[in-house]
Enzyme design. Sequence first.
Site, short mmCIF file in Angstrom:
data_model
loop_
_atom_site.label_atom_id
_atom_site.label_comp_id
_atom_site.label_asym_id
_atom_site.label_seq_id
_atom_site.Cartn_x
_atom_site.Cartn_y
_atom_site.Cartn_z
N ARG A 60 22.76 20.39 27.34
CA ARG A 60 23.67 19.59 28.14
C ARG A 60 23.15 18.16 28.21
O ARG A 60 21.92 17.95 28.14
CB ARG A 60 23.76 20.15 29.57
N HIS A 90 30.47 17.13 21.61
CA HIS A 90 30.36 18.46 22.23
C HIS A 90 31.21 19.49 21.47
O HIS A 90 32.09 20.15 22.03
CB HIS A 90 30.77 18.40 23.71
#
Length: 308
Positions: A223, A271
Amino acid sequence: MTVLYKANMVRGAEWATLFAERAPDLPFRLWPDIGDPAEVRYLVAWVPPDDIAATFPNLELVFSVGAGVDQFDITKLPPHVPLVRMLEPGITERMVEYACMSVLALHRDLVQFIAQQREQVWRELPVTQTGKRRVGVMGLGLLGQAVLGRLKSFGFPLAGWNRSPRSIEGVTCYAGADALPDFLGHTDILVCLLPLTPETRGLLNANLFARLPRGARLLNVGRGGHLIEADLIAALDSGVLSAAVLDVAEPEPLPAGHPFWGHPRILLTPHIASTTAPETAVDFVLDTIARRHRGEALPGRVDRTRGY
Ligand code: NDP
Ligand code: OXD
């Protein structure tokens, strides 16, 4: 008794078709068409709606549409409502592809060659044998282990670091904070596949980079919150690190003008390392609902105290 989906809408349409085929008696709705909120028993979400508990008083199960759950505030879910992360083979397979692609790109200096191309520079860089490039994975969970399993075939010396001890054939395993410096000292390409928790937030920072061999390379597929951005830029600019592949950022998308966009030592993807495959995810959700009705344990149930 309704399933409400709130995530990527293109894939949502596929979910709707699959639900209609595989569970025709179970109403399925796509956000924001929530219908009667009292009918919503199962919520499948990427970014959850605000105040889930008050809005949907009869919720029985909440699913993260992804493997990670840091986007949920578990404390706001009533204790009797489990949060379940997505355990479906598509996520693992795609992550393995992306991580192998990126480790090979870092190994073979692709980030540097892209920068050279932009500058119209035709220059070889010395090649390191795979047997001499040590790859270390932080987070030996489902994805970390799957990635290591596939990396074996390339011949990299492999290591892994995890909270609790692991034993994986062909991988030197380190456990706990005390073992982190040793792990880092033996890692030329560092892969972050940790969940984001208060303990792991900001872990990829200047102190950690300084413990890696000089010129090490970084792949962050965990993340954005794992990384201290300014520390990465400083490490790349000073040669502490030589290149980074980043699939995640904070916030997403990165704002215009952010230094990552044009940095010659950073390869950035939006992502996409892994995405949930509707075909297999729908089966996982239906199976979990059935298990819940039978009062069985739920694979992927998030531990409220660990936060993952
Ligand atoms: P798992 O829960 O299976 O594994 C997490 C691992 O991290 C566990 O082995 C756990 O150790 C370890 N861990 C947790 N906290 C710490 C800590 N403080 N120090 C050391 N080790 C720790 O998760 P997955 O492998 O399925 O997924 C990992 C993450 O990958 C997700 O949370 C998500 O953030 C990211 N992801 C990113 C995607 C992308 O597209 N970029 C796609 C999918 C996932 P232990 O078992 O001992 O508790
Ligand atoms: C996930 C992700 O957690 O896509 O599945 O990041």
